[in-house]
Design an enzyme around this catalytic site. Structure first.
Site, mmCIF file in Angstrom:
data_model
loop_
_atom_site.group_PDB
_atom_site.id
_atom_site.type_symbol
_atom_site.label_atom_id
_atom_site.label_comp_id
_atom_site.label_asym_id
_atom_site.label_seq_id
_atom_site.Cartn_x
_atom_site.Cartn_y
_atom_site.Cartn_z
ATOM 1 N N GLY A 71 51.317 -35.728 24.363
ATOM 2 C CA GLY A 71 50.799 -34.900 22.822
ATOM 3 C C GLY A 71 49.517 -34.414 23.314
ATOM 4 N N GLN A 83 40.393 -34.201 21.543
ATOM 5 C CA GLN A 83 40.300 -35.090 22.944
ATOM 6 C C GLN A 83 39.885 -34.967 23.819
ATOM 7 O OE1 GLN A 83 44.701 -36.366 21.905
ATOM 8 N NE2 GLN A 83 44.073 -38.300 22.401
ATOM 9 N N CYS A 139 48.314 -43.898 21.866
ATOM 10 C CA CYS A 139 47.418 -42.364 21.956
ATOM 11 C C CYS A 139 46.560 -42.482 23.410
ATOM 12 C CB CYS A 139 46.794 -43.076 21.265
ATOM 13 S SG CYS A 139 45.344 -41.286 20.591
ATOM 14 N N LEU A 140 46.127 -41.481 23.770
ATOM 15 C CA LEU A 140 45.353 -41.519 25.341
ATOM 16 C C LEU A 140 44.178 -41.680 25.018
ATOM 17 C CD1 LEU A 140 47.355 -38.057 26.773
ATOM 18 C CD2 LEU A 140 47.316 -40.289 27.738
ATOM 19 N N HIS A 159 51.609 -37.486 14.677
ATOM 20 C CA HIS A 159 49.738 -37.238 15.131
ATOM 21 C C HIS A 159 48.803 -36.667 16.046
ATOM 22 C CE1 HIS A 159 48.575 -40.866 18.642
ATOM 23 N NE2 HIS A 159 48.421 -40.207 18.708
ATOM 24 N N GLU A 160 49.370 -35.069 16.011
ATOM 25 C CA GLU A 160 48.520 -34.487 16.870
ATOM 26 C C GLU A 160 47.845 -33.653 15.966
ATOM 27 O OE1 GLU A 160 47.853 -34.498 19.893
ATOM 28 O OE2 GLU A 160 49.821 -36.591 20.325
ATOM 29 N N HIS A 204 44.750 -35.613 14.645
ATOM 30 C CA HIS A 204 43.576 -35.527 15.533
ATOM 31 C C HIS A 204 43.091 -34.632 14.835
ATOM 32 C CE1 HIS A 204 44.048 -38.533 18.765
ATOM 33 N NE2 HIS A 204 45.135 -38.267 19.247
HETATM 34 NI NI NI Z 1 46.360 -39.588 20.093
#
Ligand code: NI
Length: 184
Positions: A54, A59, A101-102, A143-144, A147
């Site tokens: 995701g 991000q 998380c990226l 989670h997304e 963000h």
């Molecule tokens: Ni994330």
């Protein structure tokens, strides 16, 4: 749309801490259509390359309520584009799952969230969609959507755990910068 974008122009994923990762993103409106059309394949490319399941627009430095998700069931692409996603129902039962998380690469922690959620969103064609999610998809969608409200998974942890992860991240990034410098 499934990672076939030219990766020589790969869009960089921001690493925490970054102000935009803590900011509330604004709703996508009709005037954003061209920008979203350009951004979505680039977000998928960056996400698949990472690899991750995701990625939210903040991000990649874009403060729009837009996210892409692909859980790759049975290793096959199943891309989901979420425009203006909204959680409209949450189960009272909770579930705990390890998240990463990226924007916090290589660091993971158990996060407790509602086990099931109902999410309303618009797909890339502008069609209103609704999904009832459980398991990994439920955690990933929450989670997304977090963000888009400037919330990272570490914000669900105790201050102690959050500080530990952010310190590790800072150290890791410092070492990475030093290694990159030594290479030049
Ligand atoms: Ni994330």
């Amino acid at each position: 749309m499934t990672g076939m974008t030219d990766t020589s122009q790969l869009i960089p994923i921001l690493i925490a801490p970054q102000a935009i990762l803590k900011a509330k993103a604004r709703a996508v409106v009709a005037a954003d259509a061209a920008r979203v059309r350009d951004l979505v394949p680039r977000m998928f490319a960056a996400m698949y390359k990472a690899p991750g399941i995701g990625l939210a627009a903040p991000q990649v430095g874009v403060g729009l309520r837009l996210a892409v998700v692909d859980l790759m069931p049975e290793d096959k692409p199943a891309p989901i584009v979420l425009v203006n996603p909204e959680i409209v129902a949450r189960s009272p039962e909770l579930a705990t799952r390890e998240e990463g998380c990226l924007s916090i690469p290589g660091l993971y922690a158990d996060v407790t969230r509602p086990a099931r959620v109902k999410v309303r969103y618009f797909d890339q064609a502008g069609v209103k969609q609704e999904v009832e999610a459980e398991g990994l998809l439920s955690a990933c969608l929450q989670h997304e959507i977090d963000h888009l409200d400037g919330v990272l998974f570490v914000d669900h942890l105790s201050i102690l755990k959050r500080n530990m992860i952010m310190r590790k991240l800072a150290k890791q990034q410092r070492e990475k910068r030093d290694a990159d410098r030594d290479e030049r």
